[in-house]
Design a protein around this motif. Sequence first.
Motif, PDB file in Angstrom:
ATOM      1  N   SER A   4      43.007  45.542  45.751  1.00  0.00           N
ATOM      2  CA  SER A   4      41.738  45.365  46.336  1.00  0.00           C
ATOM      3  C   SER A   4      40.932  43.837  45.621  1.00  0.00           C
ATOM      4  O   SER A   4      41.420  43.759  44.275  1.00  0.00           O
ATOM      5  N   TYR A   6      38.156  44.291  44.141  1.00  0.00           N
ATOM      6  CA  TYR A   6      37.341  44.725  42.748  1.00  0.00           C
ATOM      7  C   TYR A   6      38.654  45.124  41.917  1.00  0.00           C
ATOM      8  O   TYR A   6      38.341  44.698  40.571  1.00  0.00           O
ATOM      9  N   GLN A   7      39.648  45.433  42.201  1.00  0.00           N
ATOM     10  CA  GLN A   7      40.867  45.607  41.186  1.00  0.00           C
ATOM     11  C   GLN A   7      41.148  44.291  40.392  1.00  0.00           C
ATOM     12  O   GLN A   7      41.388  44.168  39.306  1.00  0.00           O
ATOM     13  N   LEU A   9      39.159  41.654  40.353  1.00  0.00           N
ATOM     14  CA  LEU A   9      38.114  41.334  39.542  1.00  0.00           C
ATOM     15  C   LEU A   9      37.836  41.793  38.169  1.00  0.00           C
ATOM     16  O   LEU A   9      37.500  41.195  37.234  1.00  0.00           O
ATOM     17  N   MET A  10      38.341  42.991  38.208  1.00  0.00           N
ATOM     18  CA  MET A  10      38.180  43.698  36.839  1.00  0.00           C
ATOM     19  C   MET A  10      39.043  43.182  35.732  1.00  0.00           C
ATOM     20  O   MET A  10      38.937  43.317  34.802  1.00  0.00           O
ATOM     21  N   ALA A  25      32.125  39.835  36.906  1.00  0.00           N
ATOM     22  CA  ALA A  25      33.116  40.995  36.911  1.00  0.00           C
ATOM     23  C   ALA A  25      32.466  42.064  36.145  1.00  0.00           C
ATOM     24  O   ALA A  25      32.522  43.044  36.221  1.00  0.00           O
ATOM     25  N   ALA A  28      29.791  43.394  38.145  1.00  0.00           N
ATOM     26  CA  ALA A  28      30.173  44.222  39.125  1.00  0.00           C
ATOM     27  C   ALA A  28      30.649  45.631  38.498  1.00  0.00           C
ATOM     28  O   ALA A  28      30.692  46.762  39.245  1.00  0.00           O
ATOM     29  N   PHE A  34      29.629  48.857  44.496  1.00  0.00           N
ATOM     30  CA  PHE A  34      30.381  48.159  44.938  1.00  0.00           C
ATOM     31  C   PHE A  34      31.609  48.506  45.545  1.00  0.00           C
ATOM     32  O   PHE A  34      32.105  49.561  45.504  1.00  0.00           O
ATOM     33  N   LYS A  36      34.655  49.198  46.244  1.00  0.00           N
ATOM     34  CA  LYS A  36      35.995  48.977  45.376  1.00  0.00           C
ATOM     35  C   LYS A  36      37.450  48.988  46.048  1.00  0.00           C
ATOM     36  O   LYS A  36      38.424  48.425  45.641  1.00  0.00           O
ATOM     37  N   ILE A  44      32.858  41.932  51.810  1.00  0.00           N
ATOM     38  CA  ILE A  44      32.431  41.760  50.264  1.00  0.00           C
ATOM     39  C   ILE A  44      31.357  40.954  50.214  1.00  0.00           C
ATOM     40  O   ILE A  44      30.253  41.181  49.506  1.00  0.00           O
TER      41      ILE A  44
END
Length: 73
Positions: A4, A6-7, A9-10, A25, A28, A34, A36, A44
């Motif tokens: 994803s 989000y994954q 972005l982390m 990041a 977020a 968010f 995720k 998004i």
Amino acid sequence: MPKSFYQYLMTQRNPESYDPVATFANNAFYDSSFPKQETDFAEISKYLEENAGYLPSMTIFDDAWQLYLAALA
């Protein structure tokens, strides 16, 4: 199933960096709402436009999205 946004972005988090994507990041990470699991740009983007006061410019999201797409390739 692809990672994803989000994954991805982390992986860009860095509390000591002033890079705009890293700052996005970091913020977020603390946004409990968010989306995720989302992988759709439009979903998004809509969420960020309506809910992410911590994102000073959608250009930062666009840049992060391009990095995400490159990472998926």
